[in-house]
Every structure is written in C-alpha cells, then in structure tokens.
Design a protein around this motif. Structure first.
Motif, PDB file in Angstrom:
ATOM      1  N   SER A 163       0.809  -1.184   0.182  1.00 31.44           N
ATOM      2  CA  SER A 163       0.414  -0.042  -0.008  1.00 31.44           C
ATOM      3  C   SER A 163       1.247   1.154   0.073  1.00 31.44           C
ATOM      4  N   LEU A 164       0.373   2.665  -0.343  1.00 28.14           N
ATOM      5  CA  LEU A 164       1.304   3.887  -0.084  1.00 28.14           C
ATOM      6  C   LEU A 164       1.448   3.524   0.810  1.00 28.14           C
ATOM      7  N   GLN A 165       0.396   3.676   2.092  1.00 27.31           N
ATOM      8  CA  GLN A 165       1.075   4.095   3.271  1.00 27.31           C
ATOM      9  C   GLN A 165       2.069   2.908   3.930  1.00 27.31           C
ATOM     10  N   ASP A 166       2.031   1.376   3.451  1.00 25.36           N
ATOM     11  CA  ASP A 166       3.280   0.701   3.359  1.00 25.36           C
ATOM     12  C   ASP A 166       4.465   0.941   3.219  1.00 25.36           C
ATOM     13  N   ALA A 167       4.618   1.440   1.864  1.00 27.38           N
ATOM     14  CA  ALA A 167       5.469   2.173   0.690  1.00 27.38           C
ATOM     15  C   ALA A 167       6.645   3.018   1.934  1.00 27.38           C
ATOM     16  N   LEU A 168       5.472   4.858   2.286  1.00 22.05           N
ATOM     17  CA  LEU A 168       5.927   5.201   2.855  1.00 22.05           C
ATOM     18  C   LEU A 168       6.569   5.033   4.176  1.00 22.05           C
ATOM     19  N   ARG A 169       6.434   4.204   4.878  1.00 23.08           N
ATOM     20  CA  ARG A 169       6.608   3.664   5.987  1.00 23.08           C
ATOM     21  C   ARG A 169       7.440   2.594   6.049  1.00 23.08           C
ATOM     22  N   LYS A 170       8.433   2.291   5.341  1.00 29.43           N
ATOM     23  CA  LYS A 170       9.037   1.075   4.493  1.00 29.43           C
ATOM     24  C   LYS A 170       9.937   2.204   4.350  1.00 29.43           C
ATOM     25  N   ALA A 171       9.743   3.425   3.479  1.00 26.76           N
ATOM     26  CA  ALA A 171      11.138   4.492   2.624  1.00 26.76           C
ATOM     27  C   ALA A 171      11.479   5.431   3.948  1.00 26.76           C
ATOM     28  N   VAL A 172      10.635   5.613   4.939  1.00 25.41           N
ATOM     29  CA  VAL A 172      11.301   6.260   5.860  1.00 25.41           C
ATOM     30  C   VAL A 172      12.044   5.470   7.126  1.00 25.41           C
ATOM     31  N   ARG A 173      11.377   4.560   6.919  1.00 22.69           N
ATOM     32  CA  ARG A 173      12.804   3.843   8.212  1.00 22.69           C
ATOM     33  C   ARG A 173      14.440   3.275   7.125  1.00 22.69           C
ATOM     34  N   GLU A 174      14.072   3.437   5.981  1.00 23.41           N
ATOM     35  CA  GLU A 174      15.048   3.077   5.505  1.00 23.41           C
ATOM     36  C   GLU A 174      15.823   4.111   5.326  1.00 23.41           C
ATOM     37  N   TYR A 175      15.460   5.966   5.313  1.00 22.44           N
ATOM     38  CA  TYR A 175      16.401   6.777   5.267  1.00 22.44           C
ATOM     39  C   TYR A 175      16.452   6.995   6.636  1.00 22.44           C
ATOM     40  N   VAL A 176      15.334   7.146   7.784  1.00 16.61           N
ATOM     41  CA  VAL A 176      15.766   6.923   9.132  1.00 16.61           C
ATOM     42  C   VAL A 176      17.029   5.805   9.500  1.00 16.61           C
ATOM     43  N   ASN A 177      17.155   4.638   8.938  1.00 17.29           N
ATOM     44  CA  ASN A 177      18.619   3.845   9.313  1.00 17.29           C
ATOM     45  C   ASN A 177      19.629   4.414   8.394  1.00 17.29           C
ATOM     46  N   ARG A 178      19.314   5.309   7.340  1.00 15.29           N
ATOM     47  CA  ARG A 178      20.675   5.183   6.793  1.00 15.29           C
ATOM     48  C   ARG A 178      21.311   6.334   7.425  1.00 15.29           C
ATOM     49  N   HIS A 179      20.523   7.704   7.591  1.00 15.27           N
ATOM     50  CA  HIS A 179      21.492   8.450   8.367  1.00 15.27           C
ATOM     51  C   HIS A 179      21.170   8.873   9.196  1.00 15.27           C
ATOM     52  N   GLY A 180      20.191   7.897  10.299  1.00 12.32           N
ATOM     53  CA  GLY A 180      20.321   8.968  11.332  1.00 12.32           C
ATOM     54  C   GLY A 180      20.767   8.315  12.274  1.00 12.32           C
ATOM     55  N   LYS A 181      21.333   8.285  14.043  1.00 12.39           N
ATOM     56  CA  LYS A 181      22.413   8.177  14.529  1.00 12.39           C
ATOM     57  C   LYS A 181      22.158   7.435  15.818  1.00 12.39           C
ATOM     58  N   HIS A 182      22.631   6.772  16.717  1.00  9.51           N
ATOM     59  CA  HIS A 182      22.612   5.667  17.397  1.00  9.51           C
ATOM     60  C   HIS A 182      21.919   6.142  18.633  1.00  9.51           C
ATOM     61  N   ASP A 183      21.363   5.525  19.437  1.00 11.42           N
ATOM     62  CA  ASP A 183      20.948   6.343  21.025  1.00 11.42           C
ATOM     63  C   ASP A 183      21.807   6.855  21.845  1.00 11.42           C
ATOM     64  N   PRO A 184      22.103   7.809  22.222  1.00  8.87           N
ATOM     65  CA  PRO A 184      23.687   7.796  23.404  1.00  8.87           C
ATOM     66  C   PRO A 184      23.058   7.295  24.786  1.00  8.87           C
ATOM     67  N   ASP A 185      22.195   7.172  24.939  1.00  6.52           N
ATOM     68  CA  ASP A 185      21.701   6.813  25.992  1.00  6.52           C
ATOM     69  C   ASP A 185      21.928   4.736  26.015  1.00  6.52           C
ATOM     70  N   ASP A 186      21.653   4.067  24.497  1.00  9.50           N
ATOM     71  CA  ASP A 186      21.873   2.831  24.689  1.00  9.50           C
ATOM     72  C   ASP A 186      23.241   2.557  25.646  1.00  9.50           C
ATOM     73  N   PRO A 187      22.880   1.468  26.553  1.00  7.38           N
ATOM     74  CA  PRO A 187      24.204   1.387  27.128  1.00  7.38           C
ATOM     75  C   PRO A 187      25.218   0.399  26.294  1.00  7.38           C
ATOM     76  N   PHE A 188      24.954   0.173  24.928  1.00  9.19           N
ATOM     77  CA  PHE A 188      25.499  -0.655  24.532  1.00  9.19           C
ATOM     78  C   PHE A 188      27.175   0.201  23.821  1.00  9.19           C
ATOM     79  N   PHE A 189      26.331   1.517  23.424  1.00  7.99           N
ATOM     80  CA  PHE A 189      27.231   2.285  22.946  1.00  7.99           C
ATOM     81  C   PHE A 189      27.863   3.759  23.579  1.00  7.99           C
ATOM     82  N   SER A 190      27.731   2.691  24.982  1.00  6.22           N
ATOM     83  CA  SER A 190      28.792   3.990  26.175  1.00  6.22           C
ATOM     84  C   SER A 190      30.184   3.018  26.229  1.00  6.22           C
ATOM     85  N   LYS A 191      30.966   3.666  27.429  1.00  2.00           N
ATOM     86  CA  LYS A 191      31.969   3.073  27.881  1.00  2.00           C
ATOM     87  C   LYS A 191      32.149   1.933  28.703  1.00  2.00           C
ATOM     88  N   PRO A 192      32.974   1.173  28.990  1.00  2.00           N
ATOM     89  CA  PRO A 192      32.487  -0.481  29.759  1.00  2.00           C
ATOM     90  C   PRO A 192      32.531   0.994  31.505  1.00  2.00           C
TER      91      PRO A 192
END
Length: 92
Positions: free
Chosen positions: A43-72
């Motif tokens: 559907s157009l709605q699903d295609a737009l959602r997929k496009a947004v997810r791909e754009y955000v995944n490609r251009h977005g940054k990680h969550d700085p509050d996620d302990p995975f990305f913090s120093k031990p």
C-alpha cells in the motif's frame, strides 16, 4: 513551493501511539512512489513507512543513552549483563 508537513499524534491502542504525517509530493514523486508500491505489492502507507525506516536507518544516529554504545564502567560491581541483554534484544 510545497506546503509544510503537518504532524498529528493519535493513539492507536491503549499502549501505542503513532504519528500521522501529512505532506505534499510533486506529481512525478507521487507517481514513482505509487508505481514502486504497486510493483512490490505494498500500500502507499506501507511503502512510505518502509521509505522512512530506510532513510532513518541510513542517516540516523544511534541512541546515546543505549549502554551498548557507552564506555564500559570501571566500577567492578556494575551490572554488565544489561548491555548484553540490550544487544540480544536488538539482534534477536
């Protein structure tokens, strides 16, 4: 000139909220989107959602509050299992 994007929030269920985004596309953009959606049985709605997810995944940054990305932690009593659990949730 295209009109500004309008963002509305609405509740989809008791626990989940989603944003309704309304925007204008140029006719050529719309036709390309419609054609790609149709070719992929989306559907157009699903295609737009997929496009947004791909754009955000490609251009977005990680969550700085996620302990995975913090120093031990240097604290020997710190619970390192939290990082492992978050990594497992993300990966699996």
């Amino acid at each position: 000139m295209l009109a500004p994007v309008n963002i509305l929030l609405r509740t989809m269920s008791n626990d989940e909220a989603s944003a309704v985004v309304q925007t204008r596309l140029e006719e050529g953009e719309y036709e390309r989107l419609r054609r790609v959606a149709t070719e992929n049985d989306l559907s157009l709605q699903d295609a737009l959602r997929k496009a947004v997810r791909e754009y955000v995944n490609r251009h977005g940054k990680h969550d700085p509050d996620d302990p995975f990305f913090s120093k031990p932690s240097k604290d020997p009593t710190a619970d390192s299992s939290i990082t492992a659990k978050k990594a497992d949730q993300y990966l699996y």
